[in-house]
Design a protein around this motif. Structure first.
Motif, short mmCIF file in Angstrom:
data_model
loop_
_atom_site.label_atom_id
_atom_site.label_comp_id
_atom_site.label_asym_id
_atom_site.label_seq_id
_atom_site.Cartn_x
_atom_site.Cartn_y
_atom_site.Cartn_z
N ILE A 112 0.82 -1.25 0.03
CA ILE A 112 -0.14 0.07 0.07
C ILE A 112 1.05 1.49 0.19
N VAL A 113 1.88 1.34 1.06
CA VAL A 113 2.62 2.50 0.75
C VAL A 113 3.61 2.52 -0.44
N ALA A 114 4.07 1.25 -1.12
CA ALA A 114 4.65 1.59 -2.69
C ALA A 114 3.87 1.94 -3.46
N VAL A 115 2.66 1.64 -3.57
CA VAL A 115 1.78 1.77 -4.73
C VAL A 115 0.83 2.82 -4.55
N GLY A 116 0.59 3.38 -3.43
CA GLY A 116 -0.21 4.56 -3.01
C GLY A 116 0.30 5.73 -3.99
N PRO A 117 1.16 6.27 -3.70
CA PRO A 117 1.68 7.47 -4.34
C PRO A 117 1.51 7.36 -5.87
N VAL A 118 2.07 6.49 -6.58
CA VAL A 118 1.91 6.19 -7.80
C VAL A 118 0.44 6.24 -8.43
N THR A 119 -0.25 5.57 -7.73
CA THR A 119 -1.72 5.58 -8.04
C THR A 119 -2.32 6.87 -7.61
N VAL A 120 -2.28 7.47 -6.75
CA VAL A 120 -2.50 9.04 -6.73
C VAL A 120 -2.30 9.77 -7.76
N ALA A 121 -0.79 9.98 -8.21
CA ALA A 121 -0.33 10.84 -9.37
C ALA A 121 -0.98 10.37 -10.64
N ALA A 122 -1.07 8.76 -10.70
CA ALA A 122 -1.57 8.55 -12.02
C ALA A 122 -3.30 8.99 -12.48
N SER A 123 -3.88 8.91 -11.10
CA SER A 123 -5.28 9.34 -11.26
C SER A 123 -5.53 11.15 -11.35
N MET A 124 -4.54 11.65 -10.57
CA MET A 124 -4.63 12.97 -10.68
C MET A 124 -4.05 13.57 -12.04
N PHE A 125 -3.38 12.82 -12.92
CA PHE A 125 -2.63 13.48 -14.14
C PHE A 125 -3.59 13.72 -15.22
N PRO A 126 -4.71 13.07 -15.51
CA PRO A 126 -5.45 13.57 -16.73
C PRO A 126 -6.41 14.79 -16.47
N PRO A 127 -7.00 15.05 -15.20
CA PRO A 127 -7.41 16.54 -14.96
C PRO A 127 -6.40 17.57 -14.83
N ALA A 128 -5.29 17.38 -14.12
CA ALA A 128 -4.26 18.46 -14.37
C ALA A 128 -3.79 18.70 -15.56
N ALA A 129 -3.61 17.70 -16.56
CA ALA A 129 -3.26 18.01 -17.96
C ALA A 129 -4.07 18.81 -18.47
N ARG A 130 -5.62 18.50 -18.46
CA ARG A 130 -6.69 19.48 -18.97
C ARG A 130 -6.62 20.75 -18.39
N ARG A 131 -6.09 20.76 -17.09
CA ARG A 131 -6.24 22.23 -16.35
C ARG A 131 -4.91 22.89 -17.13
N ALA A 132 -3.81 22.53 -17.29
CA ALA A 132 -2.79 22.98 -17.94
C ALA A 132 -2.74 23.54 -19.29
N ALA A 133 -3.62 22.83 -20.16
CA ALA A 133 -3.93 23.11 -21.65
C ALA A 133 -5.38 23.31 -21.73
N PRO A 134 -5.83 24.22 -21.56
CA PRO A 134 -7.38 24.43 -21.61
C PRO A 134 -7.82 24.63 -23.22
N ALA A 135 -8.86 23.95 -23.34
CA ALA A 135 -9.34 23.90 -24.97
C ALA A 135 -9.90 25.54 -25.42
N ASP A 136 -10.12 26.28 -24.46
CA ASP A 136 -10.50 27.44 -24.79
C ASP A 136 -9.39 28.80 -25.23
N GLY A 137 -8.17 28.22 -24.80
CA GLY A 137 -6.90 29.09 -25.02
C GLY A 137 -6.65 29.91 -24.10
N THR A 138 -7.23 29.99 -22.90
CA THR A 138 -7.00 30.90 -21.79
C THR A 138 -5.72 30.50 -20.95
#
Length: 86
Positions: free
Chosen positions: A14-40
């Motif tokens: 749990i300790v070994a897999v936990g951080p990468v699981t959280v990072a992998a699940s947070m990546f798609p929304p963070a990437a969408r916020r970093a490159a918004p489709a509306d160009g803002t």
């Protein structure tokens, strides 16, 4: 004794897999916020967050790959998700 070792093994997993699981699940929304489709402008922290999450996932994947190669005793190469000999 077996129950204790099993409990420690599960806790270590749990300790070994936990951080990468959280990072992998947070990546798609963070990437969408970093490159918004509306160009803002996403703001200065958005790209840094994506870079950090990517680094966590990449380092963990490299570490796990190295452990598999070491356990196999060869110079395996990852190709299309499959471990094959180099």
């Amino acid at each position: 004794m077996t129950k204790l070792l099993l409990s420690l093994h599960v806790l270590a997993a749990i300790v070994a897999v936990g951080p990468v699981t959280v990072a992998a699940s947070m990546f798609p929304p963070a990437a969408r916020r970093a490159a918004p489709a509306d160009g803002t402008d996403p703001g200065p922290r958005a790209a840094g967050t994506v870079e950090l999450l990517h680094r966590i996932c990449r380092v963990t994947a490299q570490h796990l790959h190295q452990r598999v190669v070491t356990a196999r005793g060869d110079d395996g190469v990852v190709d299309g998700g499959q471990l094959r000999e180099g």
